[in-house]
Design a protein around this motif. Structure first.
Motif, PDB file in Angstrom:
ATOM      1  N   ILE A  67       0.826  -1.206   0.000  1.00 26.24           N
ATOM      2  CA  ILE A  67       0.000   0.000   0.000  1.00 26.24           C
ATOM      3  C   ILE A  67       0.861   1.257   0.000  1.00 26.24           C
ATOM      4  CG2 ILE A  67      -1.661   1.333   1.360  1.00 26.24           C
ATOM      5  CD1 ILE A  67      -2.822  -1.329   2.270  1.00 26.24           C
ATOM      6  N   SER A  68       1.925   1.271   0.811  1.00 23.62           N
ATOM      7  CA  SER A  68       2.720   2.483   0.954  1.00 23.62           C
ATOM      8  C   SER A  68       3.615   2.745  -0.251  1.00 23.62           C
ATOM      9  CB  SER A  68       3.585   2.396   2.217  1.00 23.62           C
ATOM     10  OG  SER A  68       4.513   1.326   2.128  1.00 23.62           O
ATOM     11  N   GLY A  69       3.853   1.737  -1.075  1.00 19.36           N
ATOM     12  CA  GLY A  69       4.762   1.964  -2.187  1.00 19.36           C
ATOM     13  C   GLY A  69       4.370   1.287  -3.475  1.00 19.36           C
ATOM     14  N   GLY A  70       3.100   0.925  -3.651  1.00 18.49           N
ATOM     15  CA  GLY A  70       2.766   0.175  -4.845  1.00 18.49           C
ATOM     16  C   GLY A  70       1.581   0.680  -5.638  1.00 18.49           C
ATOM     17  N   ILE A  71       0.551   1.216  -4.991  1.00 16.08           N
ATOM     18  CA  ILE A  71      -0.683   1.554  -5.692  1.00 16.08           C
ATOM     19  C   ILE A  71      -0.585   2.902  -6.402  1.00 16.08           C
ATOM     20  CG2 ILE A  71      -3.142   2.029  -5.402  1.00 16.08           C
ATOM     21  CD1 ILE A  71      -3.152   0.067  -3.095  1.00 16.08           C
ATOM     22  N   VAL A  72      -0.088   3.908  -5.693  1.00 13.95           N
ATOM     23  CA  VAL A  72       0.016   5.244  -6.289  1.00 13.95           C
ATOM     24  C   VAL A  72       1.469   5.678  -6.332  1.00 13.95           C
ATOM     25  CG1 VAL A  72      -2.286   5.917  -5.506  1.00 13.95           C
ATOM     26  CG2 VAL A  72      -0.314   6.398  -4.056  1.00 13.95           C
ATOM     27  N   ASN A  73       1.744   6.576  -7.257  1.00 12.18           N
ATOM     28  CA  ASN A  73       3.081   7.132  -7.389  1.00 12.18           C
ATOM     29  C   ASN A  73       3.312   8.150  -6.278  1.00 12.18           C
ATOM     30  OD1 ASN A  73       5.520   8.136  -8.203  1.00 12.18           O
ATOM     31  ND2 ASN A  73       4.810   8.933 -10.175  1.00 12.18           N
TER      32      ASN A  73
END
Length: 422
Positions: A67-73
């Motif tokens: 979640i902290s580094g994969g879904i959004v830039n």
């Protein structure tokens, strides 16, 4: 923590509020079947689940890193975006709790985050590959896999115990239910508590407190675990009733099979970083267990409403998150207005919920029964048609009941027992 600004502090508190709502929204995942079959008393069940949710929060951080580094830039992502995402997730959680539907808190969070990020930075800010492989595919696969596993486990359980005394084995299965419910609670902590850890870590990265790709600090892990445990102890009684009584009527054997199957799916996904919905996994397992017992009926009207809620969760939370982000972009007054809408909306939902309160005293009451009971649907009828009929004493009792039901009631003078002659 000396670099945390006022806005960042507000986001962290809001994230923990979401974690709290996630706890009481998802208590049903572990304890609905245990309560409905009488294996544990309601308050004992939620207390046990709360403790194990807290323990599970410390077992892994793989989902949090997704979640902290994969879904959004993360480049260009602002703290306000995360706040808007949490507003969308919390309001959807509360709305589905109000109507007693076990929707996905995870997808509410993802939807809010995606909607707010798109409103802020456009579609290029979303990692489509991660969304498909670690959110959408698990969302489709988890309830199906858990349901098929629970159906197979239920049939195997009844086949193994077909020559044993039902009352004697029920005690053993209730003990097994308690153990499997504990496993589901532990799995829930390893999966759902990490989502809040991930969102707080993402907020700390956007605020410059942490470097991109950093693991959640220990204080984040502890606070997220405590928040979800407190929410779990509060008990989402409305959703517990729906999952325990509204989908199907479960016996201890079915409850044990459903919970064991769901826990296996959730723990496996947590280990590889798939942020699936524990709600969908457990609901699928309950329906599978209902179909696995001869004569079992799944109430498809309730299941259909649940499926609709699942499909609406991502887009609905996304729209609310996008709207909240539109407000927060206007400056401090927009952030204040968004916070006021969150508090006001939550208060209205709470007041509405008091009109028909559900708590530990009435959560195990039958929600559907009597004249309102739903007849067997097409799927249930088809499965029952290929299931061998019962044998032995059970068959004799069933035949007797059928004969009694088909003999018309006497009419005329003989209908009076006092005047009947042999």
């Amino acid at each position: 923590m000396e670099h945390i600004t006022l806005l960042l502090g507000i986001v962290i508190v809001t994230a923990l509020v979401f974690d709290f709502t996630n706890g009481f929204h998802d208590t049903a995942n572990a304890m609905a079947t245990t309560i409905s079959t009488g294996a544990l008393k309601p308050k004992t069940a939620v207390a046990m689940s709360a403790v194990l949710n807290l323990v599970g929060a410390f077992l892994s951080v793989e989902v949090a890193k997704t979640i902290s580094g994969g879904i959004v830039n993360e480049d260009g992502l602002k703290t306000e975006v995360i706040f808007a995402a949490l507003v969308g997730a919390i309001l959807w959680n509360l709305m589905t709790w109000l109507v007693g539907l076990p929707s996905s808190s995870s997808h509410a969070l993802f939807g809010g985050l995606i909607g707010a990020a798109v409103m802020s930075m456009g579609w290029s800010s979303i990692d489509g590959g991660t969304v498909v492989t670690k959110i959408l595919i698990p969302a489709l696969a988890a309830p199906l896999v858990a349901g098929l596993a629970a159906m197979a486990a239920t049939r195997l359980t009844y086949r193994i115990g077909r020559n044993t005394d039902t009352k004697a084995t029920a005690k053993g299965y209730r003990a097994g239910q308690i153990a499997s419910a504990g496993l589901v609670s532990l799995a829930h902590g390893t999966n759902d508590a990490q989502k809040t850890m991930g969102i707080i870590t993402l907020a700390l990265v956007t605020g410059g407190v942490l470097n991109p790709g950093a693991n959640p600090p220990m204080w984040v892990v502890v606070s997220a675990g405590v928040a979800i445990a407190l929410g779990t102890y509060l008990g989402g009684w409305r959703i517990i009733r729906t999952m325990g009584k509204g989908l199907t009527d479960l016996q201890p054997q079915q409850g044990f099979a459903a919970q064991t199957s769901a826990a296996t799916v959730i723990l496996a996904s947590s280990n590889i970083g798939f942020s699936l919905s524990t709600t969908q996994s457990c609901s699928g397992a309950v329906m599978g267990a209902g179909l696995g017992r001869k004569g079992g009926v799944v109430r498809w009207s309730t299941a259909t409403r649940m499926f609709v809620a699942w499909g609406l969760t991502l887009p609905a939370a996304g729209l609310v998150g996008a709207g909240a982000e539109f407000l927060t972009k206007q400056g401090p007054w927009g952030i204040a207005a968004t916070a006021a809408l969150l508090v006001g909306g939550s208060a209205v939902i709470w007041v509405l919920s008091r009109r028909n309160a559900v708590d530990h005293t009435n959560v195990a009451d039958d929600e559907i029964g009597g004249s309102d009971a739903e007849p067997a649907g097409v799927v249930t009828t088809a499965i029952a048609a290929v299931t061998p009929p019962p044998t032995g004493a059970a068959a004799t009792a069933a035949d007797d009941d059928h004969v009694k039901a088909t003999i018309p009631a006497p009419t005329g003078p003989v209908a009076d027992p006092a005047r009947a002659t042999v």
